[in-house]
Design a protein around this motif. Structure first.
Motif, PDB file in Angstrom:
ATOM      1  N   GLN A 184       1.113  -1.184  -0.196  1.00 11.49           N
ATOM      2  CA  GLN A 184      -0.017  -0.298  -0.299  1.00 11.49           C
ATOM      3  C   GLN A 184       1.235   1.313   0.002  1.00 11.49           C
ATOM      4  OE1 GLN A 184      -3.617   0.528  -0.309  1.00 11.49           O
ATOM      5  NE2 GLN A 184      -3.344  -2.370  -0.562  1.00 11.49           N
ATOM      6  N   TRP A 185       0.275   1.921  -0.677  1.00 16.18           N
ATOM      7  CA  TRP A 185       0.847   4.214  -0.805  1.00 16.18           C
ATOM      8  C   TRP A 185       0.877   3.854   0.478  1.00 16.18           C
ATOM      9  CZ3 TRP A 185       3.377   5.993  -4.907  1.00 16.18           C
ATOM     10  CH2 TRP A 185       3.206   5.396  -5.966  1.00 16.18           C
ATOM     11  N   ARG A 186       0.715   3.663   2.048  1.00 20.91           N
ATOM     12  CA  ARG A 186       0.828   4.436   2.805  1.00 20.91           C
ATOM     13  C   ARG A 186       2.017   3.640   3.819  1.00 20.91           C
ATOM     14  NH1 ARG A 186      -3.053   7.617   5.129  1.00 20.91           N
ATOM     15  NH2 ARG A 186      -4.795   8.093   4.293  1.00 20.91           N
ATOM     16  N   GLU A 187       2.359   2.280   3.071  1.00 15.71           N
ATOM     17  CA  GLU A 187       3.500   1.525   3.618  1.00 15.71           C
ATOM     18  C   GLU A 187       4.413   2.453   3.777  1.00 15.71           C
ATOM     19  OE1 GLU A 187       2.828  -2.943   3.905  1.00 15.71           O
ATOM     20  OE2 GLU A 187       1.903  -2.461   2.915  1.00 15.71           O
ATOM     21  N   LEU A 188       4.446   3.336   2.370  1.00 14.78           N
ATOM     22  CA  LEU A 188       6.066   3.957   1.564  1.00 14.78           C
ATOM     23  C   LEU A 188       5.936   5.561   3.530  1.00 14.78           C
ATOM     24  CD1 LEU A 188       5.853   4.692  -2.066  1.00 14.78           C
ATOM     25  CD2 LEU A 188       6.802   2.295  -0.497  1.00 14.78           C
ATOM     26  N   ASP A 189       5.588   5.615   3.656  1.00 13.54           N
ATOM     27  CA  ASP A 189       5.405   7.101   4.962  1.00 13.54           C
ATOM     28  C   ASP A 189       6.164   6.721   5.937  1.00 13.54           C
ATOM     29  OD1 ASP A 189       5.140   9.445   5.990  1.00 13.54           O
ATOM     30  OD2 ASP A 189       3.080   8.208   7.137  1.00 13.54           O
ATOM     31  N   GLY A 190       7.385   7.129   5.271  1.00 10.59           N
ATOM     32  CA  GLY A 190       8.454   7.968   7.121  1.00 10.59           C
ATOM     33  C   GLY A 190       9.658   6.347   5.610  1.00 10.59           C
ATOM     34  N   ILE A 202       8.196  10.135 -13.698  1.00 13.24           N
ATOM     35  CA  ILE A 202       8.069   9.463 -12.741  1.00 13.24           C
ATOM     36  C   ILE A 202       7.731   9.841 -12.243  1.00 13.24           C
ATOM     37  CG2 ILE A 202       9.064   7.371 -11.640  1.00 13.24           C
ATOM     38  CD1 ILE A 202      10.010   6.438 -15.296  1.00 13.24           C
ATOM     39  N   ARG A 203       8.938  10.704 -11.394  1.00 13.28           N
ATOM     40  CA  ARG A 203       8.771  11.631 -10.601  1.00 13.28           C
ATOM     41  C   ARG A 203       7.469  12.247 -10.159  1.00 13.28           C
ATOM     42  NH1 ARG A 203      12.443  14.112  -7.207  1.00 13.28           N
ATOM     43  NH2 ARG A 203      10.607  15.369  -5.568  1.00 13.28           N
ATOM     44  N   LEU A 204       7.299  13.082 -11.226  1.00 12.69           N
ATOM     45  CA  LEU A 204       5.323  13.594 -10.545  1.00 12.69           C
ATOM     46  C   LEU A 204       4.764  12.235 -10.160  1.00 12.69           C
ATOM     47  CD1 LEU A 204       5.583  15.922 -14.039  1.00 12.69           C
ATOM     48  CD2 LEU A 204       6.160  16.798 -11.250  1.00 12.69           C
ATOM     49  N   LEU A 205       4.465  11.606 -11.765  1.00 18.94           N
ATOM     50  CA  LEU A 205       3.279  10.423 -10.760  1.00 18.94           C
ATOM     51  C   LEU A 205       3.646  10.031  -9.383  1.00 18.94           C
ATOM     52  CD1 LEU A 205       1.135   9.038 -12.546  1.00 18.94           C
ATOM     53  CD2 LEU A 205       2.433   7.112 -13.313  1.00 18.94           C
ATOM     54  N   VAL A 206       4.582   9.676  -9.191  1.00 17.62           N
ATOM     55  CA  VAL A 206       4.970   9.223  -7.963  1.00 17.62           C
ATOM     56  C   VAL A 206       5.084  10.568  -6.838  1.00 17.62           C
ATOM     57  CG1 VAL A 206       6.601   8.449  -6.314  1.00 17.62           C
ATOM     58  CG2 VAL A 206       7.164   8.037  -8.437  1.00 17.62           C
ATOM     59  N   GLU A 207       4.656  11.480  -6.824  1.00 16.22           N
ATOM     60  CA  GLU A 207       3.986  12.520  -6.627  1.00 16.22           C
ATOM     61  C   GLU A 207       2.245  12.250  -5.908  1.00 16.22           C
ATOM     62  OE1 GLU A 207       5.081  16.145  -7.912  1.00 16.22           O
ATOM     63  OE2 GLU A 207       7.716  15.843  -6.863  1.00 16.22           O
ATOM     64  N   VAL A 208       1.696  12.154  -7.542  1.00 19.63           N
ATOM     65  CA  VAL A 208       0.440  11.606  -6.791  1.00 19.63           C
ATOM     66  C   VAL A 208       0.296  10.932  -6.338  1.00 19.63           C
ATOM     67  CG1 VAL A 208      -1.318  11.258  -8.853  1.00 19.63           C
ATOM     68  CG2 VAL A 208       0.056  13.029  -9.950  1.00 19.63           C
ATOM     69  N   GLY A 209       1.235  10.142  -6.764  1.00 19.56           N
ATOM     70  CA  GLY A 209       1.247   8.221  -5.923  1.00 19.56           C
ATOM     71  C   GLY A 209       0.175   9.178  -3.825  1.00 19.56           C
ATOM     72  N   ALA A 213      -2.566   9.649  -0.775  1.00 20.61           N
ATOM     73  CA  ALA A 213      -2.400   8.696  -0.093  1.00 20.61           C
ATOM     74  C   ALA A 213      -2.468   9.350   0.813  1.00 20.61           C
ATOM     75  CB  ALA A 213      -1.046   7.556  -0.277  1.00 20.61           C
ATOM     76  N   GLU A 214      -1.846  10.782   0.866  1.00 14.22           N
ATOM     77  CA  GLU A 214      -2.058  11.514   1.893  1.00 14.22           C
ATOM     78  C   GLU A 214      -0.717  11.330   2.880  1.00 14.22           C
ATOM     79  OE1 GLU A 214      -5.736  11.412   3.992  1.00 14.22           O
ATOM     80  OE2 GLU A 214      -6.911  12.294   2.231  1.00 14.22           O
ATOM     81  N   ILE A 215       0.077  11.294   2.365  1.00 14.97           N
ATOM     82  CA  ILE A 215       1.526  10.642   3.221  1.00 14.97           C
ATOM     83  C   ILE A 215       2.615  11.856   2.129  1.00 14.97           C
ATOM     84  CG2 ILE A 215       1.458   8.527   4.185  1.00 14.97           C
ATOM     85  CD1 ILE A 215       2.851   7.981   1.427  1.00 14.97           C
ATOM     86  N   LYS A 216       3.849  12.367   3.031  1.00 21.37           N
ATOM     87  CA  LYS A 216       3.968  13.453   2.551  1.00 21.37           C
ATOM     88  C   LYS A 216       6.153  12.486   1.590  1.00 21.37           C
ATOM     89  CE  LYS A 216       7.290  17.677   4.165  1.00 21.37           C
ATOM     90  NZ  LYS A 216       7.095  18.672   4.775  1.00 21.37           N
ATOM     91  N   LEU A 217       5.925  13.079   0.266  1.00 23.81           N
ATOM     92  CA  LEU A 217       7.695  12.459   0.016  1.00 23.81           C
ATOM     93  C   LEU A 217       8.435  13.651  -0.127  1.00 23.81           C
ATOM     94  CD1 LEU A 217       8.642  10.918  -2.216  1.00 23.81           C
ATOM     95  CD2 LEU A 217       7.538  12.429  -3.974  1.00 23.81           C
ATOM     96  N   VAL A 218       9.807  13.014   0.882  1.00 20.12           N
ATOM     97  CA  VAL A 218      10.927  13.167   1.403  1.00 20.12           C
ATOM     98  C   VAL A 218      11.461  12.525   0.773  1.00 20.12           C
ATOM     99  CG1 VAL A 218      12.002  14.319   3.331  1.00 20.12           C
ATOM    100  CG2 VAL A 218       8.692  14.384   2.630  1.00 20.12           C
TER     101      VAL A 218
END
Length: 311
Positions: A184-190, A202-209, A213-218
């Protein structure tokens, strides 16, 4: 001036045989019709081409000069027609294609190899370039076609889908997400993330994901090439969200990959220039290319997780 090919051919045959009768036989036509064609040609040129006697038809000085030019015209026309026929029959010609580096490595070479076996007289030139460069190369006519993932509605190009690509998460074999059937996308949080730079589609599509999922991309690391991202993933520096065709570059790496849910897809497409007819050679190559594009995107519904073989 209204000179026809038939008139020139009639004139050349009469000049070759020195006879209207024999020329008409050669051209499988009637002598009066042949004579009229020559008269019409003389009228258009404004000169007399033959001196006619009861025994012989001889070229005038103007006729002799025109014969050399007319023979070259017919020769060039026959060559042009032969070349056009060979192009239509895919016996000769050239295809120039532009592709981004990974697709250029994963798909295009094998397509070229099969294409050359099918059509030995055709050649393919490959240019590897960034996506924005590919669009401009196609739009300007510098290449015949391009392959990649492009924004919808690009001006001056026509897009044809070759395959549907999805996003996957790639991680080292020892990572907790390894060997999972789906993530799940949420599992990528942190998690430590290796991403492509922001000029990548690809980066732009990842940002959409991440936003969905309402998580921050850092990002922990940002790189320009997929192969670099995969190498950093294998080294345990983080996980990366990349397209399924990145599996082709991960074959020699100790990496696991799983589908992301909910899925995000995009098209791998062939683009050509608007208003430009597609040459037979390009159309034939596109069919072969489509086969390998589909092959580069695995059936994730059956094999949602893939473990690349170890070096």
């Amino acid at each position: 001036m209204n000179i026809t090919v038939r008139q020139i051919q009639a004139f050349l045959q009469v000049a070759a045989f020195g006879s209207f009768t024999r020329a008409a036989e050669k051209l499988h036509t009637l002598q009066p019709a042949l004579s009229q064609q020559v008269r019409d040609l003389e009228a258009e040129l404004g000169i007399r081409l033959f001196d006619r006697t009861t025994r012989r038809v001889e070229l005038t000085e103007g006729g002799a000069e025109f014969r050399n030019i007319a023979a070259k015209i017919i020769e060039d026309l026959e060559l042009a027609a032969r070349n056009a026929h060979e192009l239509a029959e895919r016996k000769r010609g050239r295809v120039v294609i532009a592709a981004p580096p990974l697709l250029a490595a994963a798909i295009v070479p094998r397509a070229i190899a099969e294409f050359r076996q099918q059509y030995p007289g055709l050649t393919v030139r490959l240019i590897d370039a960034r996506t924005d460069q590919i669009v401009e190369l196609v739009r300007s006519g510098q290449v015949d076609c391009g392959i990649g993932t492009f924004h919808a509605g690009e001006d001056g190009i026509v897009s044809t889908r070759l395959a549907r690509d999805s996003l996957m998460v790639f991680c080292a074999a020892q990572h907790p997400l390894a060997r999972r059937t789906a993530v799940q996308w949420r599992e990528l949080d942190g998690l430590s993330l290796v991403t492509l730079t922001r000029d990548s589609g690809i980066r732009l599509l990842v940002e959409v994901g991440f936003e969905t999922a309402e998580i921050k991309l850092v990002p922990a690391y940002e790189v320009a090439q997929i192969t670099t991202a995969l190498a950093m993933v294998e080294a345990g520096l983080g996980v990366a969200v990349l397209p399924t065709y990145a599996l082709a570059a991960a074959r020699a790496l100790d990496i696991s990959a799983a589908m992301l849910e909910p899925g995000l897809t995009r098209d791998i497409a062939l683009i050509t220039r608007t208003g430009r007819s597609i040459a037979p050679a390009v159309a034939a190559f596109a069919r072969v290319l489509g086969k390998y594009a589909s092959g580069a995107v695995p059936d994730t519904s059956r094999t949602p997780t893939r473990k690349a073989r170890k070096r």
